[in-house]
Motif scaffolding. Structure first.
Motif, PDB file in Angstrom:
ATOM      1  N   ARG A 106       0.839  -1.194   0.000  1.00  0.00           N
ATOM      2  CA  ARG A 106       0.000   0.000   0.000  1.00  0.00           C
ATOM      3  C   ARG A 106       0.877   1.248   0.000  1.00  0.00           C
ATOM      4  NH1 ARG A 106      -3.819  -0.940   4.368  1.00  0.00           N
ATOM      5  NH2 ARG A 106      -5.208  -1.772   2.775  1.00  0.00           N
ATOM      6  N   ILE A 107       0.533   2.237  -0.829  1.00  0.00           N
ATOM      7  CA  ILE A 107       1.322   3.464  -0.909  1.00  0.00           C
ATOM      8  C   ILE A 107       1.278   4.213   0.416  1.00  0.00           C
ATOM      9  CG2 ILE A 107      -0.569   4.878  -1.845  1.00  0.00           C
ATOM     10  CD1 ILE A 107       1.515   6.263  -3.608  1.00  0.00           C
ATOM     11  N   CYS A 108       0.143   4.158   1.101  1.00  0.00           N
ATOM     12  CA  CYS A 108      -0.018   4.741   2.432  1.00  0.00           C
ATOM     13  C   CYS A 108      -1.401   4.349   2.940  1.00  0.00           C
ATOM     14  CB  CYS A 108       0.141   6.269   2.416  1.00  0.00           C
ATOM     15  SG  CYS A 108      -1.097   7.120   1.415  1.00  0.00           S
ATOM     16  N   ASP A 109      -1.644   4.573   4.237  1.00  0.00           N
ATOM     17  CA  ASP A 109      -2.954   4.247   4.795  1.00  0.00           C
ATOM     18  C   ASP A 109      -3.977   5.355   4.574  1.00  0.00           C
ATOM     19  OD1 ASP A 109      -2.132   1.778   5.664  1.00  0.00           O
ATOM     20  OD2 ASP A 109      -1.729   2.406   7.720  1.00  0.00           O
ATOM     21  N   SER A 127      13.741   6.269   8.768  1.00  0.00           N
ATOM     22  CA  SER A 127      13.751   6.749   7.395  1.00  0.00           C
ATOM     23  C   SER A 127      12.414   7.398   7.044  1.00  0.00           C
ATOM     24  CB  SER A 127      14.045   5.606   6.426  1.00  0.00           C
ATOM     25  OG  SER A 127      13.064   4.593   6.545  1.00  0.00           O
ATOM     26  N   MET A 128      12.441   8.304   6.050  1.00  0.00           N
ATOM     27  CA  MET A 128      11.230   8.991   5.620  1.00  0.00           C
ATOM     28  C   MET A 128      10.676   8.364   4.346  1.00  0.00           C
ATOM     29  SD  MET A 128      11.953  13.027   6.434  1.00  0.00           S
ATOM     30  CE  MET A 128      13.515  13.153   5.579  1.00  0.00           C
ATOM     31  N   SER A 129       9.348   8.383   4.225  1.00  0.00           N
ATOM     32  CA  SER A 129       8.690   7.844   3.034  1.00  0.00           C
ATOM     33  C   SER A 129       7.255   8.336   3.013  1.00  0.00           C
ATOM     34  CB  SER A 129       8.694   6.309   3.046  1.00  0.00           C
ATOM     35  OG  SER A 129       7.853   5.822   4.083  1.00  0.00           O
ATOM     36  N   MET A 177       3.737   9.332 -11.757  1.00  0.00           N
ATOM     37  CA  MET A 177       3.900  10.000 -10.470  1.00  0.00           C
ATOM     38  C   MET A 177       3.667   9.037  -9.305  1.00  0.00           C
ATOM     39  SD  MET A 177       2.048  13.641 -11.374  1.00  0.00           S
ATOM     40  CE  MET A 177       2.385  14.508  -9.844  1.00  0.00           C
ATOM     41  N   MET A 178       2.735   8.128  -9.456  1.00  0.00           N
ATOM     42  CA  MET A 178       2.474   7.139  -8.402  1.00  0.00           C
ATOM     43  C   MET A 178       3.706   6.272  -8.160  1.00  0.00           C
ATOM     44  SD  MET A 178      -0.857   7.005  -7.174  1.00  0.00           S
ATOM     45  CE  MET A 178      -1.486   5.333  -7.140  1.00  0.00           C
ATOM     46  N   THR A 184       5.782   6.271  -4.625  1.00  0.00           N
ATOM     47  CA  THR A 184       5.957   5.006  -3.902  1.00  0.00           C
ATOM     48  C   THR A 184       7.409   4.776  -3.507  1.00  0.00           C
ATOM     49  OG1 THR A 184       4.073   4.039  -5.078  1.00  0.00           O
ATOM     50  CG2 THR A 184       5.611   2.508  -4.041  1.00  0.00           C
ATOM     51  N   ASN A 185       8.342   5.249  -4.339  1.00  0.00           N
ATOM     52  CA  ASN A 185       9.759   4.951  -4.133  1.00  0.00           C
ATOM     53  C   ASN A 185      10.559   6.086  -3.501  1.00  0.00           C
ATOM     54  OD1 ASN A 185       9.967   2.209  -5.347  1.00  0.00           O
ATOM     55  ND2 ASN A 185       9.266   3.267  -7.177  1.00  0.00           N
ATOM     56  N   LEU A 186       9.888   7.156  -3.070  1.00  0.00           N
ATOM     57  CA  LEU A 186      10.610   8.270  -2.455  1.00  0.00           C
ATOM     58  C   LEU A 186      11.226   7.860  -1.119  1.00  0.00           C
ATOM     59  CD1 LEU A 186       8.075  11.211  -3.057  1.00  0.00           C
ATOM     60  CD2 LEU A 186      10.268  10.875  -4.220  1.00  0.00           C
TER      61      LEU A 186
END
Length: 259
Positions: A4-7, A148-150, A234-235, A239-241
């Motif tokens: 999941r990209i985020c909740d 880590s940040m994401s 962009m998705m 996702t990989n940032l």
């Protein structure tokens, strides 16, 4: 199943163009966010019909939020609504997509044009980041063992443009002068850098993302990219940032754009 990209995610300016496609691809992803907050200025207006229809199909995921990013009162009310819907959890991701452009040669541009575009494209994202900061912090804190940040943890994505690049201005200025838009988006980039430094201590990633020249009401029919193509790219980037991308300006393919 894909991760999941985020909740939870808030998308501003989500009733058309890039914003609407963001909501559509997020909810249609293999593992969609649990909560998608789709902000727009006039949720019940005729230009929000497509968004409302999408929200009806996914009532358990999408919440349409009245959000005028030029209004501090509207932003504050939206923040309260989102906080209530999150039920004690934080907000993982904000996509500051709401923006405006007007014809902008020097001859066409006066004080009001500059102020109006700056208010939407710079002040709006700043106020969103400010009023939703506590929810972003809460989301970051829900990963106590992660340094880590994401975007899965906590992040702000400001939708910028290649036309904001001071370095690359000479190669594209005469094709698209657009003084208010260019200047405001360059200012948005500085806002991104400031927020990236300010929020680093909180574990919140902040960056700017160029969607490409897209076939939208703003981009026009001659643009080479469809909204689906742009947002798909962009998705993948979002996702990989990682923390190395905080404070950067990337395009929809993940390529760095010079300031």
């Amino acid at each position: 199943m894909a991760s999941r990209i985020c909740d939870s995610v808030l998308v501003t300016g989500s009733n058309r163009g890039i914003g609407l496609e963001f909501v559509r691809q997020l909810v249609d992803s293999p593992s969609p966010p649990v909560k998608i907050f789709a902000g727009c200025r006039a949720p019940n207006g005729p230009r929000s019909q497509d968004l409302q229809e999408l929200a009806q199909k996914h009532q358990d995921v999408i919440t349409v939020v009245q959000l005028d990013t030029t209004s501090p009162t509207s932003i504050a009310e939206a923040s309260k609504l989102v906080e209530a819907k999150l039920e004690g959890k934080g907000l993982n991701l904000i996509i500051n997509n709401a923006g405006v452009n007007i014809p902008g040669s020097l001859a066409e541009t006066g004080k009001q044009e500059m102020v109006d575009v700056y208010t939407t494209n710079v002040v709006g994202p700043m106020l969103i980041a400010k009023d939703f900061h506590h929810l972003l912090c809460k989301a970051a804190a829900q990963f106590p063992h992660q340094t880590s940040m994401s975007c899965r943890r906590s992040a702000v994505i400001n939708v910028s443009t290649l036309l904001s690049s001071i370095t690359r201005c000479p190669e594209n200025f005469y094709r698209s002068p657009m003084y208010p838009y260019r200047v405001s988006k360059a200012a948005l980039n500085m806002l991104t850098r400031c927020l990236a430094e300010d929020f680093r201590k909180d574990g919140i990633l902040v960056m700017s993302l160029h969607p490409g020249w897209v076939q939208t009401e703003m981009g026009g029919s001659k643009a080479p990219l469809t909204t689906a193509e742009s947002i798909s790219g962009m998705m993948k980037v979002i996702t990989n940032l990682t923390e190395k991308d905080s404070g950067s300006l990337l395009d929809w393919e993940g390529k760095n754009i010079p300031w």
